[in-house]
Design an enzyme around this catalytic site. Structure first.
Site, PDB file in Angstrom:
ATOM      1  NE  ARG A 103      -4.378  -0.097   2.395  1.00  0.00           N
ATOM      2  CZ  ARG A 103      -5.195  -1.374   2.517  1.00  0.00           C
ATOM      3  NH1 ARG A 103      -4.803  -2.375   2.548  1.00  0.00           N
ATOM      4  NH2 ARG A 103      -6.544  -0.968   2.542  1.00  0.00           N
ATOM      5  NE  ARG A 138     -16.369  -3.490   3.044  1.00  0.00           N
ATOM      6  CZ  ARG A 138     -15.099  -3.255   2.509  1.00  0.00           C
ATOM      7  NH1 ARG A 138     -14.912  -3.935   1.376  1.00  0.00           N
ATOM      8  NH2 ARG A 138     -14.416  -2.372   2.930  1.00  0.00           N
ATOM      9  NE  ARG A 171     -13.453  -3.724   6.980  1.00  0.00           N
ATOM     10  CZ  ARG A 171     -12.638  -3.769   5.904  1.00  0.00           C
ATOM     11  NH1 ARG A 171     -12.559  -4.847   5.158  1.00  0.00           N
ATOM     12  NH2 ARG A 171     -11.675  -2.854   5.889  1.00  0.00           N
ATOM     13  NE  ARG A 182     -10.491   1.756   5.032  1.00  0.00           N
ATOM     14  CZ  ARG A 182     -11.452   0.595   4.566  1.00  0.00           C
ATOM     15  NH1 ARG A 182     -12.442   0.731   5.129  1.00  0.00           N
ATOM     16  NH2 ARG A 182     -10.758  -0.273   3.940  1.00  0.00           N
TER      17      ARG A 182
HETATM   18  P1  AMP Z   1      -8.479  -3.684   4.056  1.00  0.00           P
HETATM   19  O1  AMP Z   1      -9.226  -4.604   4.611  1.00  0.00           O
HETATM   20  O2  AMP Z   1      -7.337  -3.951   3.109  1.00  0.00           O
HETATM   21  O3  AMP Z   1      -8.842  -2.408   3.530  1.00  0.00           O
HETATM   22  O4  AMP Z   1      -7.363  -3.028   5.399  1.00  0.00           O
HETATM   23  C1  AMP Z   1      -8.016  -2.767   6.468  1.00  0.00           C
HETATM   24  C2  AMP Z   1      -7.037  -1.561   7.376  1.00  0.00           C
HETATM   25  O5  AMP Z   1      -5.959  -2.261   7.748  1.00  0.00           O
HETATM   26  C3  AMP Z   1      -6.437  -0.457   6.491  1.00  0.00           C
HETATM   27  O6  AMP Z   1      -7.134   0.648   6.519  1.00  0.00           O
HETATM   28  C4  AMP Z   1      -5.233  -0.388   7.217  1.00  0.00           C
HETATM   29  O7  AMP Z   1      -5.294   0.269   8.379  1.00  0.00           O
HETATM   30  C5  AMP Z   1      -4.726  -1.735   7.726  1.00  0.00           C
HETATM   31  N1  AMP Z   1      -3.791  -2.299   6.510  1.00  0.00           N
HETATM   32  C6  AMP Z   1      -4.237  -3.336   5.614  1.00  0.00           C
HETATM   33  N2  AMP Z   1      -3.148  -3.602   4.850  1.00  0.00           N
HETATM   34  C7  AMP Z   1      -2.137  -2.478   5.074  1.00  0.00           C
HETATM   35  C8  AMP Z   1      -0.841  -2.209   4.489  1.00  0.00           C
HETATM   36  N3  AMP Z   1      -0.457  -3.089   3.297  1.00  0.00           N
HETATM   37  N4  AMP Z   1      -0.211  -1.250   5.098  1.00  0.00           N
HETATM   38  C9  AMP Z   1      -0.929  -0.418   5.902  1.00  0.00           C
HETATM   39  N5  AMP Z   1      -1.974  -0.860   6.528  1.00  0.00           N
HETATM   40  C10 AMP Z   1      -2.695  -1.765   6.060  1.00  0.00           C
END
Ligand code: AMP
Length: 229
Positions: A103, A138, A171, A182
């Site tokens: 990311r 969602r 969530r 986000r």
């Molecule tokens: P997601 O389910 O992929 O949207 O991830 C949920 C949350 O987890 C994100 O908003 C971040 O806070 C954290 N997160 C997940 N993947 C990463 C990553 N590669 N780098 C930093 N934070 C992450």
């Protein structure tokens, strides 16, 4: 030389290391799961690993909580550690899908330093406006992590998980204010990676469609996956 990237036509047994890229809510997780089933390779979602750690109240989970709940990124060293450990598992040797990692540019550089070959980065694109609408609908299963949408992919009885029967939840980071933050984080910190992979010649893009199956058809075509095996 042509910019077009050549992707092998995939069939059962082929090895492929794939990154699913795109803004939160574009449907990366849903498509990653479908490709994962089709190719029988694992999907590795850093978000899911972090949520699981939080559910189990591990040290990493509790450390990550303060970032995830406000929509911020968890520090690079934590997520890089998670990925390094997970990619060393034997089920990754025939290929894998990364969903939500990398990311940031330093995360992508860390992946390279680990000597991990990436064959294709599939970017699923969608406007911020539609993302906000999608994320507010969602619903997720707190037990098996299945994901639904009240309009586009509703569970059969409206409230419970089709797979395991648990009551679905929202969530915390799908709250509209958190979604906005986000998206800001995505545009500022993650979107530059698109150029990073475009320059490497391995970026493919598809437009996210209203219907999951339409996005799946585009995704499979972009990855060169043969539908009839
Ligand atoms: P997601 O389910 O992929 O949207 O991830 C949920 C949350 O987890 C994100 O908003 C971040 O806070 C954290 N997160 C997940 N993947 C990463 C990553 N590669 N780098 C930093 N934070 C992450």
């Amino acid at each position: 030389m042509s910019d077009a990237i050549y992707i092998r036509r995939l069939k059962y047994g082929d090895t492929m290391n794939i990154i699913f890229f795109g803004p939160p809510g574009a449907g990366k997780g849903t498509q990653a799961d479908l490709v994962s089933k089709k190719l029988e390779i694992p999907t590795i979602s850093t978000g899911a690993i972090i949520r699981n750690a939080l559910k189990n109240r591990t040290k990493m989970g509790l450390e990550a909580k303060k970032y995830t709940e406000s929509g911020a990124l968890v520090p690079d060293d934590i997520v890089i550690g998670i990925i390094e450990e997970r990619l060393s598992d034997s089920d990754c040797k025939n290929g894998f899908i990364l969903d939500g990692f990398p990311r940031t540019v330093p995360q992508a550089e860390a992946l390279e330093r680990m000597g991990i070959r990436i064959d294709v980065v599939l970017s699923i694109e969608l406007s911020d406006e539609v993302i906000v609408e999608r994320m507010s609908g969602r619903r997720v299963c707190p037990s098996c992590a299945a994901s639904y949408h009240i309009k586009y992919n509703p569970p059969t009885d409206g409230k419970k998980c089709d797979k395991c029967g648990a009551e679905l939840t929202i969530r915390k980071d799908d709250d509209p204010a958190v979604v906005k933050s986000r998206l800001d984080v995505y545009h500022n910190e993650t979107e530059p990676l698109e150029d990073y992979y475009r320059k490497k010649g391995i970026l493919k893009t598809v437009q996210s469609q209203d219907k999951v199956e339409d996005t799946t058809a585009l995704t499979f075509a972009a990855l060169g996956i043969e539908v009839a095996v």
